[in-house]
Motif scaffolding. Structure first.
Motif, short mmCIF file in Angstrom:
data_model
loop_
_atom_site.label_atom_id
_atom_site.label_comp_id
_atom_site.label_asym_id
_atom_site.label_seq_id
_atom_site.Cartn_x
_atom_site.Cartn_y
_atom_site.Cartn_z
N TYR A 40 5.34 1.03 -8.22
CA TYR A 40 5.88 -0.14 -8.91
C TYR A 40 4.79 -0.88 -9.68
N ARG A 41 3.68 -1.15 -9.01
CA ARG A 41 2.58 -1.88 -9.67
C ARG A 41 2.02 -1.10 -10.87
N CYS A 42 1.87 0.21 -10.71
CA CYS A 42 1.35 1.04 -11.81
C CYS A 42 2.32 1.03 -13.00
N ALA A 43 3.62 1.16 -12.71
CA ALA A 43 4.63 1.16 -13.78
C ALA A 43 4.67 -0.19 -14.47
N LYS A 44 4.56 -1.27 -13.70
CA LYS A 44 4.56 -2.61 -14.29
C LYS A 44 3.35 -2.80 -15.20
N GLN A 45 2.19 -2.35 -14.74
CA GLN A 45 0.97 -2.48 -15.54
C GLN A 45 1.08 -1.64 -16.82
N ALA A 46 1.59 -0.42 -16.69
CA ALA A 46 1.74 0.45 -17.86
C ALA A 46 2.68 -0.19 -18.89
N GLN A 47 3.76 -0.80 -18.41
CA GLN A 47 4.69 -1.47 -19.31
C GLN A 47 4.02 -2.66 -19.99
N GLN A 48 3.25 -3.44 -19.24
CA GLN A 48 2.59 -4.61 -19.81
C GLN A 48 1.51 -4.22 -20.82
N GLU A 49 0.88 -3.08 -20.63
CA GLU A 49 -0.19 -2.64 -21.52
C GLU A 49 0.31 -1.86 -22.73
N SER A 50 1.56 -1.45 -22.70
CA SER A 50 2.12 -0.66 -23.80
C SER A 50 2.51 -1.57 -24.95
N VAL A 51 1.88 -1.36 -26.08
CA VAL A 51 2.18 -2.15 -27.28
C VAL A 51 3.63 -1.91 -27.71
N GLN A 81 0.81 -1.22 0.00
CA GLN A 81 0.00 0.00 0.00
C GLN A 81 0.85 1.27 0.00
N SER A 82 2.15 1.12 0.15
CA SER A 82 3.02 2.30 0.20
C SER A 82 3.07 2.98 -1.17
N GLU A 83 3.52 4.20 -1.18
CA GLU A 83 3.67 4.95 -2.42
C GLU A 83 4.62 4.23 -3.37
N LEU A 134 11.81 0.38 -5.32
CA LEU A 134 11.30 -0.69 -4.47
C LEU A 134 12.44 -1.56 -3.95
N GLU A 135 13.40 -1.85 -4.81
CA GLU A 135 14.56 -2.64 -4.40
C GLU A 135 15.34 -1.92 -3.29
N THR A 136 15.49 -0.62 -3.42
CA THR A 136 16.19 0.17 -2.40
C THR A 136 15.44 0.12 -1.08
N LEU A 137 14.12 0.28 -1.13
CA LEU A 137 13.31 0.21 0.08
C LEU A 137 13.43 -1.16 0.74
#
Length: 146
Positions: free
Chosen positions: A30-41, A23-25, A100-103
């Motif tokens: 991370y989840r938003c960036a992953k989804q955007a990458q997966q949805e980008s043709v 739930q952290s920022e 995320l890795e740094t955190l």
């Protein structure tokens, strides 16, 4: 392993930490960036190209410089890798992944440090790994404590 009340409390605390991270920022980014990458043709096309060129490169590497296509494939790998690195969604995903890795590295260091300062935590990040915490096989030349 025998589960005691303390063990169950630790497992519950770990689950709370997992929920907090999700739930952290940083976790949400991370989840938003992953989804955007997966949805980008475009991103998926560049990723596919990279994987194909990488397979070709691995085949050529068996013979090294002696393979007739060595120079061509090596140049192509560099070009596709650059396209991959400059692709917006891929770049954003890599940035979010690194945050995320740094955190997670910081959390691991804190957890290990609370148990014992001699516990070594491989964070994969030289910024965190500098402390040496307990010896490093250089005979003390790095001025560590071990």
């Amino acid at each position: 392993m025998i589960y005691t009340d303390k063990t169950i409390d630790l497992i519950n605390a770990a689950e709370d930490l997992i929920r907090s991270l999700a739930q952290s920022e940083t976790g949400q980014a991370y989840r938003c960036a992953k989804q955007a990458q997966q949805e980008s043709v475009e991103a998926q096309a560049v990723i596919r190209d990279f994987h194909q060129v990488k397979e070709d490169y691995e085949l050529v590497q068996r013979f090294g410089r002696y393979h007739p296509d060595y120079q061509t494939i090596t140049k192509k790998v560099h070009e596709v890798k650059r396209r991959l690195d400059l692709q917006e969604e891929v770049a954003q995903f890599k940035k979010a992944e690194k945050q995320l890795e740094t955190l997670l590295g910081q959390i691991s260091l804190k957890l290990a440090g609370e148990v014992s300062p001699q516990i070594k935590v491989p964070t994969g990040n030289p910024f965190f790994d500098q402390g040496c915490a307990g010896g490093c096989s250089t005979g003390g030349s790095c001025s560590c404590s071990g």
